[in-house]
Design an enzyme around this catalytic site. Structure first.
Site, PDB file in Angstrom:
ATOM      1  N   LYS A 131       0.657  -1.324   0.020  1.00 41.43           N
ATOM      2  CA  LYS A 131       0.116  -0.196  -0.082  1.00 41.43           C
ATOM      3  C   LYS A 131       0.715   1.356  -0.417  1.00 41.43           C
ATOM      4  O   LYS A 131       0.554   2.441  -0.134  1.00 41.43           O
ATOM      5  CB  LYS A 131      -1.148  -0.020   1.296  1.00 41.43           C
ATOM      6  CG  LYS A 131      -1.868  -1.013   1.392  1.00 41.43           C
ATOM      7  CD  LYS A 131      -3.089  -0.810   1.764  1.00 41.43           C
ATOM      8  CE  LYS A 131      -4.318  -2.092   1.779  1.00 41.43           C
ATOM      9  NZ  LYS A 131      -3.998  -3.445   1.513  1.00 41.43           N
TER      10      LYS A 131
HETATM   11  C1  LIG Z   1      -4.692  -4.797   0.995  1.00 39.21           C
HETATM   12  C2  LIG Z   1      -3.528  -6.033   0.925  1.00 39.21           C
HETATM   13  C3  LIG Z   1      -3.450  -7.162  -0.535  1.00 39.21           C
HETATM   14  C4  LIG Z   1      -5.303  -7.022  -0.741  1.00 39.21           C
HETATM   15  O1  LIG Z   1      -4.903  -5.923  -1.577  1.00 39.21           O
HETATM   16  P1  LIG Z   1      -6.673  -5.849  -2.744  1.00 39.21           P
HETATM   17  O2  LIG Z   1      -6.161  -4.010  -3.649  1.00 39.21           O
HETATM   18  O3  LIG Z   1      -7.277  -5.334  -1.326  1.00 39.21           O
HETATM   19  O4  LIG Z   1      -6.859  -6.633  -3.559  1.00 39.21           O
HETATM   20  C5  LIG Z   1      -2.845  -7.793   0.168  1.00 39.21           C
HETATM   21  N1  LIG Z   1      -2.050  -7.900   0.767  1.00 39.21           N
HETATM   22  C6  LIG Z   1      -1.393  -7.399   1.373  1.00 39.21           C
HETATM   23  C7  LIG Z   1      -0.279  -7.596   2.182  1.00 39.21           C
HETATM   24  C8  LIG Z   1      -2.500  -6.135   1.794  1.00 39.21           C
HETATM   25  O5  LIG Z   1      -2.027  -5.547   2.844  1.00 39.21           O
END
Ligand SMILES: *Cc1c(COP(=O)(O)O)cnc(C)c1O
Length: 469
Positions: free
Chosen positions: A112
């Site tokens: 993120k």
């Molecule tokens: C948020 C997250 C995901 C999922 O990502 P999306 O864009 O919501 O599909 C997968 N792995 C981790 C470590 C995350 O923080």
């Protein structure tokens, strides 16, 4: 570049408007009116360029006049300067056809940061130019809150208030939020569940006078700017493996469909991504949709990959809009029926079209641990449980293809989910040196009951203090 709502009832906006608004007024999500496309020569020219340059070049196709490439490059250089890898998003070969694209070298050790760090820069730049300020409020079960806090700390025009459920995040996740002591950051531990936190945030947004007074804004995963900032890493990796002259496949562990959608957008822009492979934990609504056109909500069940414990994949609405030929009315009524009945009626033709491109796999907790163990044993590679699901899905797909390399989105550092890694390998992954003192840092947060009046008073008090009002 103009943006339209997937539900067709909100006015079109430019990139800046979309960045600040997040969700469209009709409840829909913003989409570019037309898709920018790059020629093979334009893709080739990006090969071997630093990550920030690739990001600025591709994002400029979405920002238009108001934010030219040179300005975006300045912002991208700042956004990615603090990453713990000179490659920003290094590509690690695990097996002849299998590559991990490591997206976890940012300040909070999850993917993120890739988009959120850029979003912080974009907000700062746009707000300074407009002479405005915003209050970002959000609810988090773990990763999003810390990424938003790290992206917005010490920014003069932004206040951030993040609600987390008291005692229900992991210690690493909580400390990554509560040890940021900047005056514009405020953490609230709510005596309730994650759903209570989300309901409180929604209630603040629907309290129109409060929303106006506090200039509330959101940075959740439906913000188009976040998707736009996730497209570049797929291009960066595919180019390194020979695109546009060689096709690739992409495998993504998914919950909200945001990261997969970014890969879909990269393909729409002309990158030869032949296949999108999604990995799900037991909360596998997307995998069930792909295997049998069954998009039906179930109870959220906890798993070893908590950041994917989600039943409603909000960004799927964007793909649906495309599958329905950009028919906003049909998209709106499909989404309304999904909300009302818990099952999404996707026409068969649209479903078939999706399955031609996208393949889904469900990976159980046991299979996740087995994959972590196997990677450690055979490749000397430590994967977190989310990444392991992506790799397991990519591996399950391998027999189907013709020598096309699979790029797996590695979404979190193994030290962010040490318990699962230790369970699988007997080895507890250490935090990277720059965060080794996380457990010794001072924490600051308020504990409040699940009560809208008290939460709003806390927001007001925090913002007043920072604006001197
Ligand atoms: C948020 C997250 C995901 C999922 O990502 P999306 O864009 O919501 O599909 C997968 N792995 C981790 C470590 C995350 O923080």
């Amino acid at each position: 570049m103009r943006y339209v709502s997937t539900r067709g009832q909100a006015p079109a906006r430019d990139f800046e408007g979309v960045l600040l608004a997040g969700l469209a007024e009709d409840g829909g999500l913003f989409m570019p009116e037309t898709w920018p496309e790059l020629s093979a020569a334009e893709w080739r020219a990006l090969r071997g360029r630093p990550y920030a340059e690739v990001a600025a070049h591709l994002m400029a196709r979405f920002t238009g006049e108001s934010l030219p490439e040179a300005k975006l490059l300045e912002l991208a250089n700042r956004a990615y300067a603090g990453f713990g890898s000179a490659a920003t998003a290094p590509l690690v070969q695990l097996e002849p056809q299998l590559f991990a694209l490591e997206l976890f070298h940012g300040p909070t050790l999850a993917f993120k940061d890739m988009a959120m760090q850029m979003l912080g820069q974009l907000f700062d730049h746009v707000l300074a130019r407009r002479g405005e300020r915003v209050t970002i409020v959000g609810a988090t079960s773990g990763d999003t809150g810390s990424a938003a806090i790290e992206a917005c700390r010490d920014r003069a025009a932004i206040d951030v208030l993040i609600l987390h459920p008291e005692g229900r995040t992991s210690e690493v996740q909580r400390r990554q939020m509560t040890t940021v002591l900047s005056p514009n950051i405020h953490n609230i531990a709510v005596q309730g569940s994650f759903d209570d936190c989300q309901d409180l945030v929604k209630a603040m947004f629907t309290d129109a006078p409060f929303r106006q007074e506090m200039q509330l804004s959101a940075v959740n995963s439906i913000n188009w700017a976040r998707i736009a900032a996730q497209v570049p890493y797929y291009a960066y990796a595919a180019l390194a493996l020979g695109a546009p002259d060689r096709p690739v496949a992409v495998a993504v562990p998914t919950g909200n469909f945001g990261n997969v959608l970014a890969a879909w957008v990269a393909r729409r822009m002309g990158l030869p991504i032949e296949r999108l492979i999604i990995g799900a934990n037991r909360n596998d609504i997307l995998a069930r949709f792909l295997s049998g056109n069954d998009m039906s909500m179930q109870e959220v069940a906890p798993s070893l990959s908590p950041s994917m414990d989600i039943q409603v994949s909000s960004n799927f609405e964007r793909l649906l809009f495309e599958l329905l030929g950009r028919d906003a009315q049909a998209t709106a009524s499909t989404m309304q029926r999904f909300r009302a009945e818990g099952r999404m009626p996707v026409p068969d033709a649209a479903w078939k079209q999706a399955t031609r491109l996208i393949q889904g796999f469900t990976v159980s907790d046991e299979a996740t641990l087995e994959e972590i163990r196997r990677l450690h044993r055979d490749c000397g590679y430590l994967a977190d449980p989310h990444t392991a699901i992506g790799i397991a899905a990519g591996r399950a797909h391998l027999p189907d293809d013709k020598g096309i390399p699979v790029i797996v989105a590695a979404t979190a550092h193994p030290a962010k989910f040490p318990d699962a890694v230790e369970k699988a390998t007997g080895f507890r992954p250490p935090l990277p040196p720059r965060m080794a003192d996380l457990y010794d840092r001072e924490e600051r947060f308020a504990v409040l009951p699940n009560d809208l009046g008290q939460i709003e008073a806390a927001v007001r008090g925090h913002v007043r203090r920072n604006t001197g009002a």
